[in-house]
Design a protein around this motif. Structure first.
Motif, PDB file in Angstrom:
ATOM      1  N   MET A  33       0.830  -1.207   0.000  1.00  0.00           N
ATOM      2  CA  MET A  33       0.000   0.000   0.000  1.00  0.00           C
ATOM      3  C   MET A  33       0.863   1.255   0.000  1.00  0.00           C
ATOM      4  N   ALA A  34       1.917   1.250   0.812  1.00  0.00           N
ATOM      5  CA  ALA A  34       2.786   2.425   0.929  1.00  0.00           C
ATOM      6  C   ALA A  34       3.548   2.685  -0.364  1.00  0.00           C
ATOM      7  N   LEU A  35       4.158   1.652  -0.926  1.00  0.00           N
ATOM      8  CA  LEU A  35       4.975   1.838  -2.129  1.00  0.00           C
ATOM      9  C   LEU A  35       4.109   2.176  -3.345  1.00  0.00           C
ATOM     10  N   GLY A  36       2.992   1.475  -3.496  1.00  0.00           N
ATOM     11  CA  GLY A  36       2.089   1.792  -4.607  1.00  0.00           C
ATOM     12  C   GLY A  36       1.498   3.178  -4.464  1.00  0.00           C
ATOM     13  N   GLY A  37       1.163   3.560  -3.231  1.00  0.00           N
ATOM     14  CA  GLY A  37       0.609   4.887  -2.996  1.00  0.00           C
ATOM     15  C   GLY A  37       1.596   5.992  -3.286  1.00  0.00           C
ATOM     16  N   VAL A  38       2.858   5.783  -2.938  1.00  0.00           N
ATOM     17  CA  VAL A  38       3.886   6.802  -3.176  1.00  0.00           C
ATOM     18  C   VAL A  38       4.041   7.053  -4.677  1.00  0.00           C
ATOM     19  N   ILE A  39       4.047   5.984  -5.458  1.00  0.00           N
ATOM     20  CA  ILE A  39       4.144   6.156  -6.911  1.00  0.00           C
ATOM     21  C   ILE A  39       2.896   6.839  -7.450  1.00  0.00           C
ATOM     22  N   GLY A  40       1.732   6.448  -6.932  1.00  0.00           N
ATOM     23  CA  GLY A  40       0.475   7.031  -7.393  1.00  0.00           C
ATOM     24  C   GLY A  40       0.332   8.503  -7.060  1.00  0.00           C
ATOM     25  N   ILE A  41       0.977   8.961  -5.983  1.00  0.00           N
ATOM     26  CA  ILE A  41       0.889  10.374  -5.603  1.00  0.00           C
ATOM     27  C   ILE A  41       1.421  11.272  -6.720  1.00  0.00           C
ATOM     28  N   ASP A  42       2.546  10.874  -7.309  1.00  0.00           N
ATOM     29  CA  ASP A  42       3.121  11.678  -8.395  1.00  0.00           C
ATOM     30  C   ASP A  42       2.168  11.758  -9.579  1.00  0.00           C
ATOM     31  N   ARG A  43       1.582  10.616  -9.945  1.00  0.00           N
ATOM     32  CA  ARG A  43       0.646  10.608 -11.071  1.00  0.00           C
ATOM     33  C   ARG A  43      -0.610  11.406 -10.745  1.00  0.00           C
ATOM     34  N   GLY A  44      -1.071  11.295  -9.503  1.00  0.00           N
ATOM     35  CA  GLY A  44      -2.267  12.027  -9.103  1.00  0.00           C
ATOM     36  C   GLY A  44      -2.048  13.533  -9.107  1.00  0.00           C
ATOM     37  N   MET A  45      -0.871  13.972  -8.668  1.00  0.00           N
ATOM     38  CA  MET A  45      -0.557  15.403  -8.655  1.00  0.00           C
ATOM     39  C   MET A  45      -0.500  15.977 -10.068  1.00  0.00           C
ATOM     40  N   LYS A  46      -0.214  15.131 -11.039  1.00  0.00           N
ATOM     41  CA  LYS A  46      -0.169  15.576 -12.428  1.00  0.00           C
ATOM     42  C   LYS A  46      -1.498  15.337 -13.133  1.00  0.00           C
TER      43      LYS A  46
END
Length: 240
Positions: A33-46
């Protein structure tokens, strides 16, 4: 003796977490959850199609699949004749179909979403690593992906700004003008490749093509487009 005892405890903890048990299962799911979420944060911010939730779920699902393969190998087929990685292999190919949904081709044939599709695929691979207990590989890979997101855009822009290949729309007043312009440009060391006719000559429309302009290494972008626009019969040139 203290150091040996400490190292022994660390090895013991490592072996315990490598096994499939309640604690290691919970740890792997939380880490996914943590690692997938961290990657997803960058995509979500864009403002990408696949954001935090999508990347987290993909990573979680891949982790569960890999743990399921390990569970089958340990409990259902303890003889060891099964392949633990078989289910994981299906995840890697299956996520490709999910990634296709994030790739968008615009009306001007711009392609976007490739990075998001790649990050989804990478999230599934990270999940597989977490699922089998390869924690260090999963964490380091996540950090590497974050470095790519943060710093490689500048490298990408540098390469694009120093490229001598341009994707363009070109409009001509006739087919003859198009042929003559392409021939003249070749003599100027500017090659028109991958030509695709968008509109043909009619009473109300000119000839419009999409193509790749490849100039000599010594010629900059400004001079390249100036020469193209000066060709007889060229109505407009627009970079994609």
């Amino acid at each position: 003796m203290y150091e040996g005892g400490l190292l022994g405890k660390l090895n013991s903890i490592s072996s315990y977490l490598a096994d499939l048990n309640l604690i290691s299962t919970a740890l792997r799911l939380v880490l996914a959850m943590a690692l997938g979420g961290v990657i997803g944060i960058d995509r979500g911010m864009k403002k990408r199609v696949a954001g935090v939730k999508t990347h987290t779920i993909v990573c979680l699902g891949a982790t569960l699949v890999m743990m399921t393969g390990q569970y089958i190998s340990l409990n259902i087929n303890p003889s060891g004749t099964g392949d633990t990685a078989r289910l994981g292999a299906q995840v890697i190919s299956g996520v490709g179909f999910l990634g296709v949904g994030t790739i968008i081709v615009t009306g001007q044939r711009h392609v976007s979403g490739l990075t998001t599709a790649a990050s989804l695929w990478a999230s599934s691979c990270i999940g597989l690593a977490v699922g089998i207990g390869y924690y260090s590989g999963a964490i380091l890979t996540t950090l590497c992906i974050l470095v790519v997101f943060r710093y490689f855009k500048a490298i990408d822009m540098y390469a694009e700004n120093h490229s001598n290949v341009y994707e363009v729309y070109m409009e001509f007043d006739s087919n003859e003008s198009m042929s003559n312009a392409i021939r003249t440009l070749r003599e100027e060391d500017i090659h028109v490749n991958n030509i695709m006719v968008i509109k043909k000559k009619t009473k109300s429309q000119n000839v419009v093509i999409q193509a790749s302009l490849e100039a000599g290494r010594w010629r900059n972008k400004k001079s390249t487009f100036r020469i193209v626009k000066e060709q007889q019969g060229v109505i407009s040139v627009e970079e994609l």
